[in-house]
Design a protein around this motif. Sequence first.
Motif, short mmCIF file in Angstrom:
data_model
loop_
_atom_site.label_atom_id
_atom_site.label_comp_id
_atom_site.label_asym_id
_atom_site.label_seq_id
_atom_site.Cartn_x
_atom_site.Cartn_y
_atom_site.Cartn_z
N PRO A 148 0.81 -1.24 0.00
CA PRO A 148 0.00 0.00 0.00
C PRO A 148 0.83 1.27 0.00
O PRO A 148 0.37 2.32 -0.46
N MET A 149 2.06 1.21 0.52
CA MET A 149 2.90 2.41 0.57
C MET A 149 3.43 2.80 -0.80
O MET A 149 3.87 3.94 -0.99
N LEU A 150 3.42 1.87 -1.75
CA LEU A 150 3.96 2.16 -3.07
C LEU A 150 2.96 2.86 -3.98
O LEU A 150 3.33 3.30 -5.07
N VAL A 151 1.71 2.97 -3.54
CA VAL A 151 0.69 3.54 -4.41
C VAL A 151 1.02 4.98 -4.76
O VAL A 151 0.99 5.41 -5.92
N THR A 152 1.35 5.79 -3.75
CA THR A 152 1.64 7.21 -3.98
C THR A 152 2.89 7.38 -4.84
O THR A 152 2.93 8.26 -5.71
N TYR A 153 3.92 6.55 -4.62
CA TYR A 153 5.15 6.65 -5.41
C TYR A 153 4.86 6.34 -6.88
O TYR A 153 5.33 7.04 -7.78
N LEU A 154 4.13 5.28 -7.12
CA LEU A 154 3.87 4.87 -8.50
C LEU A 154 2.96 5.86 -9.22
O LEU A 154 3.11 6.09 -10.43
N GLU A 155 1.99 6.46 -8.51
CA GLU A 155 1.13 7.45 -9.15
C GLU A 155 1.89 8.72 -9.52
O GLU A 155 1.55 9.39 -10.49
N ALA A 156 2.92 9.05 -8.74
CA ALA A 156 3.70 10.26 -9.02
C ALA A 156 4.84 10.03 -9.99
O ALA A 156 5.52 10.99 -10.39
N SER A 157 5.10 8.78 -10.39
CA SER A 157 6.19 8.51 -11.33
C SER A 157 5.83 9.03 -12.72
O SER A 157 4.68 8.97 -13.15
N ARG A 158 6.86 9.51 -13.42
CA ARG A 158 6.65 10.14 -14.72
C ARG A 158 7.10 9.29 -15.90
O ARG A 158 6.67 9.48 -17.02
N ASP A 159 8.01 8.35 -15.68
CA ASP A 159 8.49 7.52 -16.77
C ASP A 159 8.86 6.15 -16.21
O ASP A 159 8.77 5.88 -15.02
N LEU A 160 9.29 5.29 -17.12
CA LEU A 160 9.61 3.93 -16.74
C LEU A 160 10.88 3.85 -15.89
O LEU A 160 10.99 2.98 -15.03
N CYS A 161 11.82 4.75 -16.14
CA CYS A 161 13.06 4.73 -15.36
C CYS A 161 12.77 5.03 -13.89
O CYS A 161 13.31 4.36 -12.98
N GLU A 162 11.93 6.01 -13.65
CA GLU A 162 11.58 6.33 -12.27
C GLU A 162 10.77 5.20 -11.63
O GLU A 162 10.96 4.88 -10.46
N MET A 163 9.90 4.58 -12.40
CA MET A 163 9.13 3.45 -11.87
C MET A 163 10.06 2.28 -11.53
O MET A 163 9.88 1.59 -10.52
N ASP A 164 11.07 2.06 -12.37
CA ASP A 164 12.04 1.00 -12.09
C ASP A 164 12.80 1.29 -10.81
O ASP A 164 13.04 0.39 -10.00
N SER A 165 13.18 2.54 -10.59
CA SER A 165 13.88 2.91 -9.36
C SER A 165 12.99 2.69 -8.14
O SER A 165 13.45 2.24 -7.09
#
Length: 366
Positions: A135-152
């Motif tokens: 559940p803590m990853l929801v906010t991070y993933l919604e704010a990600s802008r590209d695949l590189c940031e999502m991978d990080s």
Amino acid sequence: MHRLFPELEPSVTVTEKNLADRVRYILRSNTFDVTELERLRREAVPSSGENAAAEDAASQLAEQTANVDAAVNTPVVVDSNDDGTVAQELELEQMRSTLEEAIVETRSTPLENRPRLPRLALSKRNRAVVRALNPMLVTYLEASRDLCEMDSILFGAALAVCCIIGAKLSTAGRATGQSSAIPAWRIRIEERIARAGALIGRLICFKSGNTRPRIVRTVRMAFAGTNVSLSQPDITQKLTERIDDLKQRIAAWGKRIRRYTERSTRFNQNRLFQSDQKRLYKSLERPIVSGTGPAPNQADTVAFWRSLWSEPVNHNEGPWTEVVVSQCADIMPMDPVNIKPDDVLRRSVGPRTGKVRGLTGCITTG
């Protein structure tokens, strides 16, 4: 926000990603409530139009804060088969800070320098940790802008799981993780060879007359489980047999390591031949060894080779040559073969389609 930040704080240099990370941290840590955030935004943006934008931003911040609180405070769902005490021991606040630090560290680390993550067992505790971090990853993933940031973000989450459960991480990067790995069986065999070599040395010392207590104790351990006694008359023969047996074992172990090394070398060369032939051929080239001494004198070199090739030499061939000449006197010499271009053309045109003649089909005599 990044455009307005240099105007408000010209002495501080910050990037967009760092600024966004700090904003997320402030929202998750609940350092300021919604009213305080709105007041700070109004003080930073005094104009009326910007005030309206600030109010909208404050409402969005309030909504994001509520979403973060709801995600963080979501209780960990534990199956009936799992141990309920595991989830009770997990502190969500500490897990959230660990996740934040892992994601920030992953963003600032190059891809080739990231640690190699181990394979985790699907135990009850590990599953509970993963369900608590999801559940803590929801906010991070919604704010990600590209695949590189999502991978990080995802790699940081996996790194946080390893840190929470106490898994051992490899200090070597991904680029050098497997190149220098030595198989465990080879390490064991090398240790056996070292122990056998040391034992051979002490057996030879005892055979030569060294009766120190340490040497005698080692020899007794070498013959443990047998009916051999150090005081029997044929102890020298037993020592020789034991030394020969250890030497044969060392040779067999060394041959096993050599077979593995040769097979590994062939495998790597075949794989490199398919991917990069130039690199393979370059690796097979022998290094050029240049002489470090003085260059030879030209006059001495000419004199040395002139003494070998310019002086006439009379060879004494011996009586066996006369025997060979007498035996070959009755053999008729072969007639010279004269091959013309027409002969080659006539013989090469003859085969049918898909057939190739060899050398015997192209040359005829007589």
